[in-house]
Design a protein around this motif. Structure first.
Motif, PDB file in Angstrom:
ATOM      1  N   VAL A 411       0.740  -1.231   0.049  1.00 44.76           N
ATOM      2  CA  VAL A 411      -0.216  -0.056  -0.104  1.00 44.76           C
ATOM      3  C   VAL A 411       0.875   1.324   0.025  1.00 44.76           C
ATOM      4  N   HIS A 412       0.281   2.420  -0.405  1.00 49.37           N
ATOM      5  CA  HIS A 412       0.853   3.690  -0.425  1.00 49.37           C
ATOM      6  C   HIS A 412       0.831   4.121   0.939  1.00 49.37           C
ATOM      7  N   LYS A 413       2.076   4.558   1.306  1.00 47.78           N
ATOM      8  CA  LYS A 413       2.351   5.101   2.534  1.00 47.78           C
ATOM      9  C   LYS A 413       1.472   6.322   3.306  1.00 47.78           C
ATOM     10  N   LYS A 414       0.577   6.775   2.283  1.00 48.97           N
ATOM     11  CA  LYS A 414      -0.413   7.837   2.698  1.00 48.97           C
ATOM     12  C   LYS A 414      -1.487   7.193   3.272  1.00 48.97           C
ATOM     13  N   TYR A 415      -1.572   5.882   3.249  1.00 46.39           N
ATOM     14  CA  TYR A 415      -2.488   5.221   3.982  1.00 46.39           C
ATOM     15  C   TYR A 415      -2.306   4.734   5.487  1.00 46.39           C
ATOM     16  N   LEU A 416      -1.041   5.134   5.837  1.00 50.61           N
ATOM     17  CA  LEU A 416      -0.623   4.602   7.040  1.00 50.61           C
ATOM     18  C   LEU A 416      -0.408   5.758   8.033  1.00 50.61           C
ATOM     19  N   THR A 417      -0.281   5.453   9.308  1.00 45.39           N
ATOM     20  CA  THR A 417      -0.110   6.434  10.329  1.00 45.39           C
ATOM     21  C   THR A 417       1.434   6.928  10.276  1.00 45.39           C
ATOM     22  N   LYS A 418       1.634   7.792  10.895  1.00 46.06           N
ATOM     23  CA  LYS A 418       2.879   8.363  10.736  1.00 46.06           C
ATOM     24  C   LYS A 418       4.163   7.349  11.690  1.00 46.06           C
ATOM     25  N   GLU A 419       3.535   6.790  12.615  1.00 45.48           N
ATOM     26  CA  GLU A 419       4.231   5.758  13.340  1.00 45.48           C
ATOM     27  C   GLU A 419       4.704   4.641  12.423  1.00 45.48           C
ATOM     28  N   LEU A 420       3.735   4.175  11.633  1.00 40.02           N
ATOM     29  CA  LEU A 420       3.984   3.062  10.750  1.00 40.02           C
ATOM     30  C   LEU A 420       4.876   3.517   9.487  1.00 40.02           C
ATOM     31  N   VAL A 421       4.842   4.790   8.971  1.00 39.52           N
ATOM     32  CA  VAL A 421       5.702   5.126   7.898  1.00 39.52           C
ATOM     33  C   VAL A 421       7.127   5.340   8.532  1.00 39.52           C
ATOM     34  N   ALA A 422       7.256   5.744   9.831  1.00 35.46           N
ATOM     35  CA  ALA A 422       8.644   6.189  10.652  1.00 35.46           C
ATOM     36  C   ALA A 422       9.208   4.595  10.388  1.00 35.46           C
ATOM     37  N   LEU A 423       8.431   3.523  11.084  1.00 34.91           N
ATOM     38  CA  LEU A 423       8.846   2.201  11.064  1.00 34.91           C
ATOM     39  C   LEU A 423       9.392   1.626   9.670  1.00 34.91           C
ATOM     40  N   ALA A 424       8.658   2.014   8.909  1.00 35.23           N
ATOM     41  CA  ALA A 424       9.037   1.513   7.304  1.00 35.23           C
ATOM     42  C   ALA A 424      10.122   2.000   6.642  1.00 35.23           C
ATOM     43  N   GLU A 425      10.693   3.003   7.582  1.00 35.40           N
ATOM     44  CA  GLU A 425      12.014   3.926   6.831  1.00 35.40           C
ATOM     45  C   GLU A 425      12.954   3.260   7.545  1.00 35.40           C
ATOM     46  N   GLY A 426      13.072   2.014   8.540  1.00 36.52           N
ATOM     47  CA  GLY A 426      14.270   1.634   8.951  1.00 36.52           C
ATOM     48  C   GLY A 426      14.280   1.948  10.425  1.00 36.52           C
ATOM     49  N   PRO A 427      15.162   1.115  11.275  1.00 36.12           N
ATOM     50  CA  PRO A 427      16.168   0.276  10.546  1.00 36.12           C
ATOM     51  C   PRO A 427      15.720  -1.155  10.213  1.00 36.12           C
ATOM     52  N   ILE A 428      16.546  -1.741   9.387  1.00 34.01           N
ATOM     53  CA  ILE A 428      15.960  -3.134   8.877  1.00 34.01           C
ATOM     54  C   ILE A 428      16.611  -4.371   9.851  1.00 34.01           C
ATOM     55  N   ILE A 429      15.885  -5.532  10.121  1.00 31.11           N
ATOM     56  CA  ILE A 429      16.405  -6.531  10.732  1.00 31.11           C
ATOM     57  C   ILE A 429      16.449  -7.628   9.902  1.00 31.11           C
ATOM     58  N   ASP A 430      17.609  -7.945   9.213  1.00 34.18           N
ATOM     59  CA  ASP A 430      17.641  -8.836   8.242  1.00 34.18           C
ATOM     60  C   ASP A 430      17.365 -10.534   8.760  1.00 34.18           C
ATOM     61  N   LEU A 431      16.881 -11.278   7.956  1.00 38.48           N
ATOM     62  CA  LEU A 431      16.239 -12.504   8.490  1.00 38.48           C
ATOM     63  C   LEU A 431      17.249 -13.573   7.588  1.00 38.48           C
ATOM     64  N   PRO A 432      17.511 -14.520   8.199  1.00 44.24           N
ATOM     65  CA  PRO A 432      18.316 -15.723   7.410  1.00 44.24           C
ATOM     66  C   PRO A 432      17.520 -16.199   6.267  1.00 44.24           C
ATOM     67  N   ALA A 433      18.250 -17.003   5.533  1.00 49.32           N
ATOM     68  CA  ALA A 433      17.665 -17.847   4.035  1.00 49.32           C
ATOM     69  C   ALA A 433      16.574 -18.625   4.511  1.00 49.32           C
ATOM     70  N   TRP A 434      16.823 -19.371   5.907  1.00 48.26           N
ATOM     71  CA  TRP A 434      15.605 -20.401   6.063  1.00 48.26           C
ATOM     72  C   TRP A 434      14.546 -19.815   6.921  1.00 48.26           C
ATOM     73  N   ASP A 435      14.387 -18.717   7.207  1.00 50.35           N
ATOM     74  CA  ASP A 435      13.443 -17.784   8.215  1.00 50.35           C
ATOM     75  C   ASP A 435      11.882 -18.462   7.605  1.00 50.35           C
ATOM     76  N   THR A 436      11.006 -18.396   8.180  1.00 46.73           N
ATOM     77  CA  THR A 436       9.509 -18.795   7.743  1.00 46.73           C
ATOM     78  C   THR A 436       9.001 -17.751   6.800  1.00 46.73           C
ATOM     79  N   LEU A 437       9.571 -16.521   6.981  1.00 54.80           N
ATOM     80  CA  LEU A 437       9.259 -15.335   6.029  1.00 54.80           C
ATOM     81  C   LEU A 437       9.801 -15.311   4.679  1.00 54.80           C
ATOM     82  N   ALA A 438      10.908 -16.395   4.554  1.00 56.40           N
ATOM     83  CA  ALA A 438      11.692 -16.200   3.428  1.00 56.40           C
ATOM     84  C   ALA A 438      11.147 -17.119   2.167  1.00 56.40           C
TER      85      ALA A 438
END
Length: 438
Positions: A411-438
């Motif tokens: 979704v476009h960030k204009k549909y998100l709260t300011k708090e969510l937009v801030a989270l979306a801008e980082g920092p990033i937690i990198d997950l390993p290749a075998w994570d369930t999200l991969a």
């Protein structure tokens, strides 16, 4: 502690099964019709009305056929709806073959980079094996499609049509995967031997060979084309000698992928975190795969808002769960397996992800929603399996299915709260290749 089955115990199991005469009736139905048909709940169609209070003006659907390119199709379907609305040509389509070509080249390049970066590890290392296992594969994520489009642009379907090998990717995927794995052994050895000059040359040679293979299987992408179409008012349009990037910037310049956020709902991970999947990034120096993990209500609210503004929504899901292709129904009550077997097979979404019962398997587009006094009843889904499935290619999904089996919306960030937009801008937690999200 182990348990050894005894003949007495097995006899008790049989006696308990035969004690209930209904078990034999159910067993005959399951054995003659199959598990799914025997447990099919035809009453769901009364609730899945296929009428929507908010609905985009859509007609035709695309068809990925026997390929794993749903992520590309869903992304290009979002763009074609934007193009269709802006220029009044609803049935215009973009070439998936074009972006598929560049994905093979870019993904080979990043594969070689990853192999070189991990050359000091044993070949049986978990991460090295993950790279090797995915070599040549088709699957992907929204940001992978965004990276390809941003770098290479887009072209109409007629400028680079589908081929046998884009519609049926297994053969080429196997050949390309075999080559990449063979090359990996060479690159690992050169890196381990400290032969940097030879390593760099081998990398370039291998990429040239990948380009050759892809051009043979898919065809070379056009460098220029003429945009020619007739809009819904029958007005003729012609714009000559466009490059793919010039076409993108001139006709879809308002679309900035930096403005879009992937909202993820993975209850087996901590909410309020931005997760990265470096293992799946496909274009060096471009968009990274980023997933902002939040409770499901954020996905629902943002998706509805974007649809009401007339823009389709890319979403990831586990389409194989509680779904029927012929009708296009997606409903948590579609198959009554608990009743059929007389056992409780229900699991929470988090437990399904933790145990591998469920995962993200497909990407489609939301093109409508039906609300009753603010309560979501059902969603209209544009699939990429052609018009023979569902209602002319469109599926109907109830909101319980959305909550249980949808994992992400874009979704476009204009549909998100300011708090969510801030989270979306980082920092990033990198997950390993075998994570369930991969």
């Amino acid at each position: 502690m182990t348990h050894q089955l005894s003949s007495e115990e097995l006899a008790k199991f049989s006696a308990a099964f035969n004690k209930n005469p209904q078990n034999q009736v159910i067993a005959r139905a399951a054995q003659n019709k199959g598990i799914l048909e025997a447990s099919y709940n035809d009453r769901v169609q009364a609730d899945l009305t296929q009428v929507f209070s908010t609905e985009l003006d859509t007609q035709n659907v695309t068809d990925q056929k026997k390929s794993g390119r749903c992520w590309e199709f869903a992304t290009l379907n979002i763009l074609r709806h934007i193009f269709g609305k802006k220029y009044h040509v609803k049935n215009f389509t973009f070439s998936q073959a074009y972006n598929f070509f560049w994905d093979k080249i870019e993904r080979a390049n990043i594969f070689y980079d990853n192999i070189i970066a991990t050359a000091d590890r044993p070949i049986k290392d978990r991460e090295v094996q993950a790279y090797l296992e995915e070599a040549g594969e088709d699957g992907g994520q929204f940001h992978m499609a965004a990276a390809l489009i941003a770098k290479y642009g887009v072209v109409p379907t007629y400028a680079m049509p589908e081929t046998f090998n884009t519609n049926n990717t297994d053969g080429f995927a196997t050949a390309l995967g075999d080559k990449l794995k063979k090359d990996a052994l060479v690159l690992r050895q050169l890196k381990q031997d400290g032969k940097d000059a030879e390593l760099e040359q081998a990398h370039k040679t291998f990429l040239n060979e990948v380009y050759q293979m892809t051009a043979i299987a898919v065809g070379e992408p056009p460098k220029k084309f003429d945009l020619e179409y007739r809009d819904d008012d029958k007005k003729y349009h012609l714009d000559k000698d466009l490059t793919p990037l010039a076409f993108l910037h001139k006709y879809l310049g308002e679309v900035d992928f930096n403005d879009y956020v992937v909202l993820e709902n993975a209850p087996d991970h901590e909410y309020g975190k931005l997760y990265g999947l470096p293992f799946e990034d496909n274009v060096e120096g471009s968009y990274r795969i980023k997933l902002l993990n939040v409770p499901m209500e954020y996905l629902e609210t943002a998706a509805v808002s974007q649809l009401k503004d007339g823009e389709a929504v890319w979403f990831g899901n586990d389409v194989g769960q509680q779904s029927e292709n012929k009708t296009g129904y997606l409903d948590t009550e579609l198959y009554q397996l608990n009743d059929l077997f007389g056992v409780n097979l229900s699991m929470s979404k988090a437990d399904r992800w933790r145990t591998g019962v469920s995962c993200s398997t497909h990407a489609m587009a939301l093109v409508g929603v039906d609300e009753d006094n603010g309560e979501i009843r059902q969603w209209k889904v544009e699939n990429s399996w052609g018009s023979k499935y569902g209602k002319n290619g469109f599926f109907t999904m109830n909101n319980d299915w959305f909550k249980e089996y949808v994992d992400s919306v874009v979704v476009h960030k204009k549909y998100l709260t300011k708090e969510l937009v801030a989270l979306a801008e980082g920092p990033i937690i990198d997950l390993p290749a075998w994570d369930t999200l991969a």
